[in-house]
Design a protein around this motif. Structure first.
Motif, mmCIF file in Angstrom:
data_model
loop_
_atom_site.group_PDB
_atom_site.id
_atom_site.type_symbol
_atom_site.label_atom_id
_atom_site.label_comp_id
_atom_site.label_asym_id
_atom_site.label_seq_id
_atom_site.Cartn_x
_atom_site.Cartn_y
_atom_site.Cartn_z
ATOM 1 N N GLU A 58 0.802 -1.223 0.000
ATOM 2 C CA GLU A 58 0.000 0.000 0.000
ATOM 3 C C GLU A 58 0.834 1.271 0.000
ATOM 4 O O GLU A 58 0.329 2.343 -0.310
ATOM 5 C CB GLU A 58 -0.915 0.033 1.228
ATOM 6 C CG GLU A 58 -1.883 -1.108 1.315
ATOM 7 C CD GLU A 58 -1.267 -2.363 1.949
ATOM 8 O OE1 GLU A 58 -0.130 -2.291 2.472
ATOM 9 O OE2 GLU A 58 -1.914 -3.409 1.894
ATOM 10 N N GLY A 59 2.104 1.183 0.419
ATOM 11 C CA GLY A 59 2.928 2.386 0.509
ATOM 12 C C GLY A 59 4.179 2.145 1.328
ATOM 13 O O GLY A 59 4.799 1.088 1.246
ATOM 14 N N ILE A 60 4.523 3.121 2.150
ATOM 15 C CA ILE A 60 5.714 3.054 3.000
ATOM 16 C C ILE A 60 5.260 3.088 4.457
ATOM 17 O O ILE A 60 4.571 4.020 4.886
ATOM 18 C CB ILE A 60 6.679 4.234 2.731
ATOM 19 C CG1 ILE A 60 7.100 4.274 1.263
ATOM 20 C CG2 ILE A 60 7.877 4.177 3.668
ATOM 21 C CD1 ILE A 60 7.948 3.092 0.807
ATOM 22 N N LEU A 61 5.657 2.066 5.215
ATOM 23 C CA LEU A 61 5.336 1.995 6.636
ATOM 24 C C LEU A 61 6.507 2.598 7.405
ATOM 25 O O LEU A 61 7.637 2.133 7.293
ATOM 26 C CB LEU A 61 5.104 0.544 7.065
ATOM 27 C CG LEU A 61 4.709 0.346 8.520
ATOM 28 C CD1 LEU A 61 3.357 0.986 8.808
ATOM 29 C CD2 LEU A 61 4.690 -1.134 8.872
ATOM 30 N N ALA A 62 6.225 3.652 8.170
ATOM 31 C CA ALA A 62 7.250 4.347 8.948
ATOM 32 C C ALA A 62 7.032 4.041 10.426
ATOM 33 O O ALA A 62 5.965 4.326 10.966
ATOM 34 C CB ALA A 62 7.179 5.850 8.706
ATOM 35 N N THR A 63 8.022 3.439 11.068
ATOM 36 C CA THR A 63 7.969 3.197 12.511
ATOM 37 C C THR A 63 9.226 3.791 13.114
ATOM 38 O O THR A 63 10.277 3.814 12.477
ATOM 39 C CB THR A 63 7.902 1.692 12.848
ATOM 40 O OG1 THR A 63 9.028 1.035 12.271
ATOM 41 C CG2 THR A 63 6.625 1.058 12.341
ATOM 42 N N GLY A 64 9.118 4.245 14.335
ATOM 43 C CA GLY A 64 10.312 4.799 14.945
ATOM 44 C C GLY A 64 10.057 5.471 16.265
ATOM 45 O O GLY A 64 8.994 5.351 16.863
ATOM 46 N N THR A 65 11.090 6.194 16.676
ATOM 47 C CA THR A 65 11.037 6.951 17.921
ATOM 48 C C THR A 65 11.576 8.351 17.663
ATOM 49 O O THR A 65 12.365 8.569 16.744
ATOM 50 C CB THR A 65 11.883 6.295 19.030
ATOM 51 O OG1 THR A 65 13.248 6.244 18.596
ATOM 52 C CG2 THR A 65 11.392 4.895 19.348
ATOM 53 N N ALA A 66 11.146 9.260 18.499
ATOM 54 C CA ALA A 66 11.665 10.620 18.447
ATOM 55 C C ALA A 66 11.901 11.076 19.879
ATOM 56 O O ALA A 66 11.129 10.753 20.783
ATOM 57 C CB ALA A 66 10.687 11.554 17.748
ATOM 58 N N LEU A 92 1.452 4.793 8.189
ATOM 59 C CA LEU A 92 1.510 4.294 6.815
ATOM 60 C C LEU A 92 1.340 5.464 5.859
ATOM 61 O O LEU A 92 0.352 6.204 5.932
ATOM 62 C CB LEU A 92 0.403 3.257 6.568
ATOM 63 C CG LEU A 92 0.315 2.718 5.137
ATOM 64 C CD1 LEU A 92 1.593 1.948 4.764
ATOM 65 C CD2 LEU A 92 -0.907 1.835 4.969
ATOM 66 N N PHE A 93 2.306 5.634 4.989
ATOM 67 C CA PHE A 93 2.234 6.625 3.921
ATOM 68 C C PHE A 93 1.797 5.876 2.670
ATOM 69 O O PHE A 93 2.519 4.998 2.188
ATOM 70 C CB PHE A 93 3.597 7.296 3.688
ATOM 71 C CG PHE A 93 4.010 8.217 4.802
ATOM 72 C CD1 PHE A 93 3.837 9.585 4.683
ATOM 73 C CD2 PHE A 93 4.562 7.716 5.969
ATOM 74 C CE1 PHE A 93 4.211 10.440 5.709
ATOM 75 C CE2 PHE A 93 4.940 8.559 7.003
ATOM 76 C CZ PHE A 93 4.764 9.926 6.861
ATOM 77 N N THR A 94 0.607 6.191 2.164
ATOM 78 C CA THR A 94 0.062 5.447 1.027
ATOM 79 C C THR A 94 0.489 6.069 -0.297
ATOM 80 O O THR A 94 0.801 7.254 -0.383
ATOM 81 C CB THR A 94 -1.474 5.382 1.095
ATOM 82 O OG1 THR A 94 -1.993 6.703 1.072
ATOM 83 C CG2 THR A 94 -1.928 4.666 2.355
ATOM 84 N N TYR A 95 0.462 5.208 -1.337
ATOM 85 C CA TYR A 95 0.777 5.705 -2.686
ATOM 86 C C TYR A 95 -0.390 6.495 -3.241
ATOM 87 O O TYR A 95 -0.207 7.529 -3.862
ATOM 88 C CB TYR A 95 1.127 4.541 -3.618
ATOM 89 C CG TYR A 95 2.386 3.808 -3.215
ATOM 90 C CD1 TYR A 95 3.585 4.487 -3.027
ATOM 91 C CD2 TYR A 95 2.375 2.433 -3.018
ATOM 92 C CE1 TYR A 95 4.742 3.824 -2.648
ATOM 93 C CE2 TYR A 95 3.529 1.760 -2.657
ATOM 94 C CZ TYR A 95 4.708 2.452 -2.468
ATOM 95 O OH TYR A 95 5.839 1.788 -2.103
#
Length: 186
Positions: A58-66, A92-95
């Motif tokens: 579906e796109g780019i899945l971004a996981t992380g911490t800040a 989730l960043f979709t196309y």
């Protein structure tokens, strides 16, 4: 979209390649004041972003911490202090945006600025305290109280009620004593 902001990350190498992944570490300020009230992140305060980007169908899945340090004012004693804020996120960043609320992959980039900003704002405490045992301010002097001390208000009796002091009597919580006194009267 903030095309030149460090939190706009190129994903050209993993776009439309499901299963591909990479990690990004970035440190940059938001460039704007974040938060209101007693805890804020100042515009120039650096934010450390540790990000994992995964390509999915579906796109780019971004996981992380800040992590960022906020400037806070204790709600009890009004002392300013630094407050470390650490947040986790998953987005989730979709196309092709299915709805207006979706984050999009635009020009083979993802803009993490809004995701990180929103996570930090939600983590800012409404009433921060500089230490858990903060006792606040003395209501008489306005001085900061030592930890673990509570102001002990002097009990003053309103002069309008002072005459009622004459009618005060010992009252017990033991109902058997009340019954004994009642039977003596009979």
């Amino acid at each position: 979209m903030r095309a030149n902001h460090p939190f706009v990350i190129s994903v050209r190498d993993i776009v439309r390649k499901p299963g591909q992944m990479r990690e990004v570490i970035e440190t940059a300020p938001f460039g704007e004041k974040i938060g209101e009230g007693l805890a804020v992140v100042l515009p120039e305060q650096p934010v450390e972003l540790v990000l994992r980007l995964e390509s999915v169908h579906e796109g780019i899945l971004a996981t992380g911490t800040a992590g960022v340090t906020a400037l806070a004012t204790c709600a009890r004693c009004l002392t300013e202090f630094d407050l470390d804020i650490d947040v986790d996120f998953l987005e989730l960043f979709t196309y092709d945006g299915a709805s207006e609320s979706d984050y999009l992959v635009v020009d083979e980039t993802v803009d993490m600025h809004a995701v990180v900003r929103d996570a930090v704002v939600l983590a800012l405490p409404f009433q921060p305290v500089d230490r858990p045992d903060c006792s606040g301010l003395d209501p008489e002097t306005g001085e900061r109280l030592e930890p673990g001390t509570d102001p002990v208000p002097e009990e003053t009796i309103d002069p309008r009620w002072a005459a009622l002091q004459e009618f005060a009597q010992d009252v017990t919580d033991d109902p058997s004593e009340d019954d004994a006194q009642a039977s003596k009267k009979e």
